[in-house]
Design a protein around this motif. Structure first.
Motif, PDB file in Angstrom:
ATOM      1  N   GLN A 162       0.816  -1.221   0.000  1.00 50.86           N
ATOM      2  CA  GLN A 162       0.000   0.000   0.000  1.00 50.86           C
ATOM      3  C   GLN A 162       0.847   1.267   0.000  1.00 50.86           C
ATOM      4  O   GLN A 162       0.311   2.370  -0.106  1.00 50.86           O
ATOM      5  CB  GLN A 162      -0.962  -0.007   1.195  1.00 50.86           C
ATOM      6  CG  GLN A 162      -1.986  -1.137   1.107  1.00 50.86           C
ATOM      7  CD  GLN A 162      -2.955  -1.080   2.265  1.00 50.86           C
ATOM      8  OE1 GLN A 162      -2.684  -1.628   3.322  1.00 50.86           O
ATOM      9  NE2 GLN A 162      -4.079  -0.419   2.093  1.00 50.86           N
ATOM     10  N   HIS A 193      -3.376  -8.777   1.539  1.00 52.49           N
ATOM     11  CA  HIS A 193      -2.685  -7.784   0.713  1.00 52.49           C
ATOM     12  C   HIS A 193      -1.337  -8.298   0.236  1.00 52.49           C
ATOM     13  O   HIS A 193      -0.908  -8.021  -0.882  1.00 52.49           O
ATOM     14  CB  HIS A 193      -2.434  -6.500   1.513  1.00 52.49           C
ATOM     15  CG  HIS A 193      -3.521  -5.472   1.393  1.00 52.49           C
ATOM     16  ND1 HIS A 193      -4.030  -5.058   0.176  1.00 52.49           N
ATOM     17  CD2 HIS A 193      -4.187  -4.745   2.328  1.00 52.49           C
ATOM     18  CE1 HIS A 193      -4.962  -4.125   0.388  1.00 52.49           C
ATOM     19  NE2 HIS A 193      -5.090  -3.929   1.672  1.00 52.49           N
ATOM     20  N   HIS A 204      -7.103  -9.259   6.501  1.00 51.61           N
ATOM     21  CA  HIS A 204      -7.090  -8.263   5.427  1.00 51.61           C
ATOM     22  C   HIS A 204      -5.645  -7.927   5.005  1.00 51.61           C
ATOM     23  O   HIS A 204      -5.327  -7.889   3.811  1.00 51.61           O
ATOM     24  CB  HIS A 204      -7.829  -7.015   5.929  1.00 51.61           C
ATOM     25  CG  HIS A 204      -7.915  -5.876   4.964  1.00 51.61           C
ATOM     26  ND1 HIS A 204      -9.115  -5.421   4.451  1.00 51.61           N
ATOM     27  CD2 HIS A 204      -6.968  -5.077   4.424  1.00 51.61           C
ATOM     28  CE1 HIS A 204      -8.892  -4.406   3.633  1.00 51.61           C
ATOM     29  NE2 HIS A 204      -7.587  -4.169   3.597  1.00 51.61           N
ATOM     30  N   CYS A 219     -10.849  -0.262   2.854  1.00 53.08           N
ATOM     31  CA  CYS A 219      -9.423  -0.381   2.556  1.00 53.08           C
ATOM     32  C   CYS A 219      -8.871   0.997   2.227  1.00 53.08           C
ATOM     33  O   CYS A 219      -9.467   1.722   1.427  1.00 53.08           O
ATOM     34  CB  CYS A 219      -9.218  -1.330   1.376  1.00 53.08           C
ATOM     35  SG  CYS A 219      -7.474  -1.571   0.952  1.00 53.08           S
ATOM     36  N   LEU A 220      -7.736   1.347   2.837  1.00 49.29           N
ATOM     37  CA  LEU A 220      -7.132   2.666   2.590  1.00 49.29           C
ATOM     38  C   LEU A 220      -6.750   2.830   1.118  1.00 49.29           C
ATOM     39  O   LEU A 220      -6.618   3.950   0.645  1.00 49.29           O
ATOM     40  CB  LEU A 220      -5.894   2.856   3.469  1.00 49.29           C
ATOM     41  CG  LEU A 220      -6.128   2.856   4.986  1.00 49.29           C
ATOM     42  CD1 LEU A 220      -4.800   2.961   5.733  1.00 49.29           C
ATOM     43  CD2 LEU A 220      -7.064   3.982   5.393  1.00 49.29           C
TER      44      LEU A 220
END
Ligand code: ZN
Length: 194
Positions: A59, A151, A147, A105-106
């Protein structure tokens, strides 16, 4: 984990869904040196700026198997840490209870959909010095561990939704996307009024 570098980092732009690094495998962490510590410090700063409970290296555009979290469990106890090379172990099917709750989710900001996941999860991996660690998560922490580990294998929570939920998620995101600058959270989220 008290000497972990949780402060002093630099806020980085959050990578969005659709960027290749978010949808592929990651490299295992093998070097537990300064570079990893700097990355993790920046990940904490970025997670805090975005008001998230977890953040994976992908991310912030890095294809390395590490995530950070600062997240309450079912008893509202806050857990904080960094996990390298994580693996999630879920309860056996017969012992499994599903928790249906909203997830976001960011890397797809502004959108939430209900997703059922096992209500407890054990996550094993290594800390920032390469020592083995195990975290048992309940409540939101169980969801967070699943989560973030997802990722690191290139799975985003939208991949786990039905076609219909995924469409609703996409619509919600499109409606609010203008509030999030391209380099968010380096540039903060715009307020609805502005
Ligand atoms: Zn996410």
């Amino acid at each position: 984990m008290s000497d972990e570098p949780t402060s002093g980092g630099q806020i980085l732009p959050i990578t969005r869904w659709g960027t290749p690094v978010m949808h592929g495998p990651t490299r295992p962490v093998t070097d537990f040196g300064d570079e990893l510590h700097t990355l993790v410090r920046d990940m904490y700063a970025t997670m805090h700026a975005a008001q998230g409970v977890g953040l994976a290296a992908t991310q912030v555009g890095v294809d390395l198997a590490v995530f950070v979290f600062e997240c309450p469990d079912a008893d509202d106890t806050l857990h904080r840490g960094a996990m390298c090379n994580p693996e999630v172990i879920l309860p056996e099917t017969r012992d499994r209870a599903l928790d249906s709750a909203e997830e976001g989710c960011l890397s797809y900001p502004g959108a939430y959909q209900t997703l059922a996941r096992p209500d407890r999860a054990v996550c094993t991996g290594q800390d920032l010095d390469g020592n083995p660690v195990t975290i048992e998560g309940t409540g939101l922490l169980a969801r967070c561990l699943q989560h973030e580990t997802d990722h690191l294998s290139g799975t985003v929570f939208g991949d786990r939704l039905s076609t219909r939920s995924r469409r609703l998620l996409s619509r919600q995101h499109d409606e609010l996307a203008h509030l999030y600058p391209d380099d968010w959270p380096v540039t903060p989220r715009h307020t609805s009024a502005g």
